[in-house]
Every structure is written in C-alpha cells, then in structure tokens.
Design an enzyme around this catalytic site. Structure first.
Site, PDB file in Angstrom:
ATOM      1  N   CYS A  14      33.672  45.344  29.479  1.00  9.09           N
ATOM      2  CA  CYS A  14      34.828  46.236  29.613  1.00  9.09           C
ATOM      3  C   CYS A  14      34.447  47.641  30.065  1.00  9.09           C
ATOM      4  O   CYS A  14      35.317  48.446  30.378  1.00  9.09           O
ATOM      5  CB  CYS A  14      35.594  46.281  28.297  1.00  9.09           C
ATOM      6  SG  CYS A  14      36.460  44.745  27.926  1.00  9.09           S
ATOM      7  N   LYS A  17      35.821  48.694  33.501  1.00 12.23           N
ATOM      8  CA  LYS A  17      37.227  49.005  33.759  1.00 12.23           C
ATOM      9  C   LYS A  17      37.370  50.221  34.674  1.00 12.23           C
ATOM     10  O   LYS A  17      36.559  51.152  34.627  1.00 12.23           O
ATOM     11  CB  LYS A  17      37.957  49.302  32.444  1.00 12.23           C
ATOM     12  CG  LYS A  17      38.351  48.067  31.650  1.00 12.23           C
ATOM     13  CD  LYS A  17      39.212  48.466  30.460  1.00 12.23           C
ATOM     14  CE  LYS A  17      39.763  47.263  29.727  1.00 12.23           C
ATOM     15  NZ  LYS A  17      40.651  47.652  28.607  1.00 12.23           N
ATOM     16  N   ASP A  51      48.860  46.237  25.075  1.00 14.09           N
ATOM     17  CA  ASP A  51      47.823  45.245  25.311  1.00 14.09           C
ATOM     18  C   ASP A  51      48.307  44.032  26.091  1.00 14.09           C
ATOM     19  O   ASP A  51      47.514  43.361  26.749  1.00 14.09           O
ATOM     20  CB  ASP A  51      47.232  44.784  23.970  1.00 14.09           C
ATOM     21  CG  ASP A  51      46.541  45.931  23.249  1.00 14.09           C
ATOM     22  OD1 ASP A  51      45.508  46.399  23.756  1.00 14.09           O
ATOM     23  OD2 ASP A  51      47.040  46.372  22.197  1.00 14.09           O
ATOM     24  N   ASP A  68      42.595  39.068  31.323  1.00 16.17           N
ATOM     25  CA  ASP A  68      41.428  39.932  31.166  1.00 16.17           C
ATOM     26  C   ASP A  68      40.198  39.215  31.706  1.00 16.17           C
ATOM     27  O   ASP A  68      39.995  38.034  31.415  1.00 16.17           O
ATOM     28  CB  ASP A  68      41.208  40.289  29.693  1.00 16.17           C
ATOM     29  CG  ASP A  68      40.619  41.679  29.525  1.00 16.17           C
ATOM     30  OD1 ASP A  68      39.626  41.967  30.218  1.00 16.17           O
ATOM     31  OD2 ASP A  68      41.134  42.457  28.715  1.00 16.17           O
ATOM     32  N   ASP A  91      44.079  40.271  23.207  1.00 16.33           N
ATOM     33  CA  ASP A  91      45.303  40.999  23.570  1.00 16.33           C
ATOM     34  C   ASP A  91      46.540  40.366  22.934  1.00 16.33           C
ATOM     35  O   ASP A  91      47.488  41.065  22.572  1.00 16.33           O
ATOM     36  CB  ASP A  91      45.466  41.035  25.089  1.00 16.33           C
ATOM     37  CG  ASP A  91      44.532  42.024  25.762  1.00 16.33           C
ATOM     38  OD1 ASP A  91      44.029  42.929  25.070  1.00 16.33           O
ATOM     39  OD2 ASP A  91      44.304  41.883  26.975  1.00 16.33           O
ATOM     40  N   GLY A 139      42.880  26.829  36.176  1.00 18.60           N
ATOM     41  CA  GLY A 139      42.646  28.231  36.470  1.00 18.60           C
ATOM     42  C   GLY A 139      42.459  28.456  37.953  1.00 18.60           C
ATOM     43  O   GLY A 139      42.949  27.700  38.784  1.00 18.60           O
TER      44      GLY A 139
END
Length: 332
Positions: A14, A17, A51, A68, A91, A139
């Site tokens: 993260c 970001k 979130d 995410d 989240d 996916g």
C-alpha cells in the site's frame, strides 16, 4: 536461485498508493450530480473517501463493493497472495460487512517471471478468501511490466449498522486493532531480504473478528489503516466527521523491530508523503519527528481504527470537539 518478487516493483504494498492529496484532486470532480436510475440507493460513495461503496437494495440488505491491488510487499509469492486478499477483504470488514464473492485482479510480467509463481499468488489469495467464507469466482489478468495482485470484493451488510468514516462524535474513544510498523519492516525486507514473520502474520490476519466485535459494541464509525498510515486515515475520519482526533502516542502498539527499522532509515516515500499531507492539519505538541513518521507509516493490510471501545484491543486516543484547522492532535 530464489526469485525476490519485491525487486520487480518500484515500491511495495500500500506504500505504492497515489499520494492522498493528488488522489483527492483527481476524484474531486466525480462527486455529486443526479443519481442514476437503478435498483439501489447509494448510501456511501465518493464524498468522504470511505473504504468501500455501499448500496441499499431490497429486503433490508446493503451491498458493499470494493477493489484493492498492489505490487509485491514480500518476496514469497504465496504469502503475497494471502496478504493482498486479506487487504482487499478488509475494506468490507471496515464498513461492518461480510464478504460474499471476490474476483482476482492480476498483472504479471510473463516474460520475466514464471507463471508458476503467479499460480502461487492466486493460491494464497484463494486460501485467505476461503478462510473468510468468501467465494472466488474468476477475475481478470493483464501482461504488466510489474507484478500486481489484489481482488474486487462484494459483500453484504445491514444498511442500518454500517460503520462509516463520517459518523464519529466527540467524547468517543479510538481503538486500533493491529499494531503499526508493517511499513518500515516491509521496507527493510525489500532492501535486505530479511524476513519478518510478525509482519506477515499481522498482514494476513483477517479483520473479521475485529469488525464483529466493533459492531457488537455499537460502533458506527470506523476505517482501516492502510497506505495513508494511521495519521492519514485518522485525518480523513476526523475531517469527514467534523471533529478533532487525539492520538496518545505512548498508547499506540508497534510490531517488534519497527523502531529499529525506523532508526536504521527504512522509511518509504509513501510514509513521508503521508506525514507531509497531514502536517498542515496536525498539532504534534512535543512529539518527535521519528514518532510522527511511525504514526504515518504506510501500512499494508493494517487493522481497523474504530471510534468506540472494542473489547480486547487497545484504546489509543479519543475524538474531541473540532478545533479550527486541526483534525489530529498527537500527545506524548
């Protein structure tokens, strides 16, 4: 020869970001306007950077939706998959929801890294989703110069028991459900190859129990602590709620080795950007710069930050009446 996945990405987890100030400028024009005609009512959207999105549908149900993904935060492919899945599921837990189904998001440099490693990443994600009781159904994948993995997750919640970041009120304690320090330990791992099992354990631990306990305690305001650090996410919560948040620095828990990693200089650029973003709204009192950097440490799959006392987890501060220009106070 062992392949070190973290060496195939410019950053990790993260901490990659887009800086929060830049991100807010990008999405600022996407808020507002007439809602589209459709089967549901958007009750949590872009307005306060929560979130996940929440849509109320029929029969007293809310749908919670989030996505995410990030570059490798550890070298072990299976562990990275587990961490990325736990982070994406978080989240939904942060909103008080239960994850139902997820789809994989995979970017892979297929000419640089063997596809067998990609399979290990996906296996890690699947195992954590199964632990959460969440289906994984397909996916999307792309050939990418850097490896990236995560999930888009859909969950359900009681629309009358959502935990959101704009519902904080003065006089309520603040609880943190995982220790900080993940960012500096991951930076050390990327630089040296040292493995920190305590960081991997924290990142792969689901926030399911913490979310359930927060809801049972009557919490209505929460967020999870990820790439913007404790100070960044707390700034967003306090700003959205119209309050000032106080952090008692001495009460904040840290993973073993975090302070040593900070002392040795393993601080990501994301962490420094977090502190720079919050600083204009911060009253740091006499707290040292190094302590502020730890409080701004860019976490990956961190814990929940809950407005309310949650049994079994440490209270690290309190929400106070708003002070002009100050969203976060830090006290020694």
């Amino acid at each position: 020869m062992k392949i070190r996945l973290t060496q195939y990405a410019h950053g990790g987890g993260c901490a990659c970001k887009i800086p929060p100030g830049e991100l807010e400028a990008v999405v600022s024009g996407l808020v507002g306007g007439a809602p589209p005609e459709g089967p549901g009512e958007l009750i949590v959207g872009l307005d306060d950077g929560d979130d996940a999105a929440v849509v109320r549908i029929a029969n007293g149900t809310a749908v919670v939706a989030t996505a995410d993904f990030f570059t490798p935060v550890v070298d072990d492919a299976y562990a990275w998959g587990r961490i990325a899945a736990a982070n994406a599921l978080s989240d939904v837990y942060a909103m008080g929801g239960t994850p139902v189904v997820a789809v994989n998001l995979l970017g892979w440099p297929r000419e640089k890294l063997p596809m067998e490693l990609a399979a290990e990443v996906l296996r890690g994600g699947l195992d954590v989703a199964r632990e959460a009781g969440c289906h994984v159904a397909g996916g999307h994948s792309v050939d990418d110069p850097e490896p990236k993995y995560g999930m888009a997750v859909t969950g359900v919640a009681d629309p009358d028991r959502i935990m959101r970041n704009d519902a904080g009120r003065p006089g309520v304690p603040l609880t943190l459900t995982k220790p900080l320090g993940i960012g500096v330990l991951n930076s050390r791992h990327k630089s040296t190859g040292e493995v920190f099992p305590q960081a991997v354990e924290a990142m792969t631990r689901l926030n399911r129990e913490a979310s359930a306990k927060a809801l049972a305690a009557g919490a209505v305001c929460a967020t999870d602590v990820t790439g913007f650090g404790l100070l960044g996410h707390l700034h967003k919560l306090a700003r959205a709620s119209g309050v000032t948040a106080r952090v008692d620095a001495a009460a904040v828990p840290y993973l073993d080795g975090a302070r040593e990693a900070l002392k040795d200089g393993y601080v990501s650029g994301g962490t420094r950007r977090n502190l720079d973003w919050v600083r204009p709204h911060l009253d740091p009192a006499a707290v040292a710069e190094d302590e502020l950097l730890l409080l701004a440490d860019a976490q990956t799959s961190g814990g929940l930050l809950v407005a309310g006392e949650v049994p079994g987890y440490p209270v690290i501060g309190e929400l106070l009446p708003a002070r002009d220009g100050v969203t976060v106070e830090v006290r020694p």
